[in-house]
Design an enzyme around this catalytic site. Structure first.
Site, PDB file in Angstrom:
ATOM      1  N   CYS A  86      93.860  53.780  64.071  1.00 52.51           N
ATOM      2  CA  CYS A  86      94.524  53.303  65.288  1.00 52.51           C
ATOM      3  C   CYS A  86      93.524  53.425  66.494  1.00 52.51           C
ATOM      4  O   CYS A  86      92.443  52.986  66.441  1.00 52.51           O
ATOM      5  CB  CYS A  86      95.847  53.513  65.429  1.00 52.51           C
ATOM      6  SG  CYS A  86      96.578  52.024  66.356  1.00 52.51           S
ATOM      7  N   HIS A 112      98.880  53.242  60.910  1.00 53.86           N
ATOM      8  CA  HIS A 112      99.133  54.896  61.006  1.00 53.86           C
ATOM      9  C   HIS A 112      99.424  55.407  59.581  1.00 53.86           C
ATOM     10  O   HIS A 112     100.758  55.190  59.390  1.00 53.86           O
ATOM     11  CB  HIS A 112     100.355  55.077  62.034  1.00 53.86           C
ATOM     12  CG  HIS A 112      99.761  54.840  63.347  1.00 53.86           C
ATOM     13  ND1 HIS A 112      99.610  56.174  64.270  1.00 53.86           N
ATOM     14  CD2 HIS A 112      99.829  53.967  64.338  1.00 53.86           C
ATOM     15  CE1 HIS A 112      99.417  55.835  65.462  1.00 53.86           C
ATOM     16  NE2 HIS A 112      99.324  54.397  65.585  1.00 53.86           N
ATOM     17  N   GLU A 159      99.711  58.181  58.860  1.00 54.72           N
ATOM     18  CA  GLU A 159     100.243  59.698  58.601  1.00 54.72           C
ATOM     19  C   GLU A 159     101.871  59.339  58.995  1.00 54.72           C
ATOM     20  O   GLU A 159     102.417  60.323  58.924  1.00 54.72           O
ATOM     21  CB  GLU A 159      99.534  60.244  59.861  1.00 54.72           C
ATOM     22  CG  GLU A 159      99.951  59.858  61.001  1.00 54.72           C
ATOM     23  CD  GLU A 159      99.353  58.840  61.938  1.00 54.72           C
ATOM     24  OE1 GLU A 159      98.793  57.949  60.984  1.00 54.72           O
ATOM     25  OE2 GLU A 159      99.598  58.780  63.036  1.00 54.72           O
TER      26      GLU A 159
HETATM   27  N1  GLN Z   1      96.794  50.401  71.844  1.00 50.61           N
HETATM   28  C1  GLN Z   1      96.099  51.866  71.709  1.00 50.61           C
HETATM   29  C2  GLN Z   1      94.731  51.750  72.361  1.00 50.61           C
HETATM   30  O1  GLN Z   1      94.225  50.902  72.705  1.00 50.61           O
HETATM   31  C3  GLN Z   1      96.014  52.258  70.203  1.00 50.61           C
HETATM   32  C4  GLN Z   1      97.477  52.290  69.889  1.00 50.61           C
HETATM   33  C5  GLN Z   1      97.527  53.514  68.677  1.00 50.61           C
HETATM   34  O2  GLN Z   1      96.883  54.239  68.327  1.00 50.61           O
HETATM   35  N2  GLN Z   1      98.661  53.266  67.882  1.00 50.61           N
HETATM   36  O3  GLN Z   1      94.189  52.858  72.355  1.00 50.61           O
END
Ligand code: GLN
Length: 195
Positions: A77, A171, A173
């Site tokens: 992410c 995610h 995890e």
């Molecule tokens: N929207 C977040 C970002 O731009 C990422 C979201 C996340 O890691 N769950 O960093």
């Protein structure tokens, strides 16, 4: 095998717990010295602008860049955003190592979080991989040297690999399924043998 999890902000504890469950020596990385004897690194989800700012503050950008250039590193992410070379209009501190263009918050406000089953061919056994997306990015372009590991049903790219670098928009995890962590650990093992 010793794996570090970047612990500046975000969902790092969950990665550490999952790694320990798999019998791996997992440590939190906050300072350059914490990278010293690691075999691999996970950059967790969270807020990529905050992770970037803190990485600058603690003098981690260059050490992280060097580490991830040479060792297995997996961004989940916000970690995917942090590894990408191109964020379009967004300017923020990143490592810029993977030849991908990433659109942050690609799902907008209405469906900023969702869960879905993915088909990821490189994972062990055929079972679908249940994935949690939270204000997730998508890969809007991947160069030819990047392997696409997974897409959504509409074809949007959400998991990629470039040699020893791995990035997932979701995610892994936050679910009980350890297969993606196992895939990363296999990558780490394979790299260890060749060095
Ligand atoms: N929207 C977040 C970002 O731009 C990422 C979201 C996340 O890691 N769950 O960093």
């Amino acid at each position: 095998m010793k794996i570090g999890v970047l612990a500046l902000q975000g969902a790092f504890i969950e990665h550490v717990k999952l790694l320990r469950r798999l019998g791996v020596d997992a440590v939190e990385v906050r300072l350059p010295k914490d990278l010293a004897d690691l075999d691999g690194l996970i950059i967790p989800g969270g807020e990529s602008t905050t992770i970037g700012k803190l990485a600058v503050k603690y003098g981690l950008i260059d050490p992280l860049h060097k580490f991830a250039s040479e060792n297995p590193t997996w961004g989940t992410c916000a970690g995917m955003i942090f590894l990408a070379k191109n964020l379009g209009q967004n300017k923020q501190p990143i490592l810029g190592l993977m030849d991908i263009e990433v659109d942050r918050n690609a799902f907008g406000r209405q469906i900023d979080s969702f869960e879905t089953d993915l088909d990821i061919a490189v994972l062990e056994d055929e079972a679908p991989y249940h994935a949690v997306f939270i204000r997730a990015p998508v890969v809007t372009h991947a160069d030819a040297n990047v392997t696409v590991l997974g897409t959504l049903a509409d074809g949007r790219i959400i998991a990629v690999q470039q040699g020893h670098l791995l990035a997932t928009a979701f995610h892994p995890e936050l679910t009980d399924d350890p297969r993606f962590h196992q895939y990363f650990l296999n990558l780490v093992k394979a790299e260890k043998k060749t060095h």
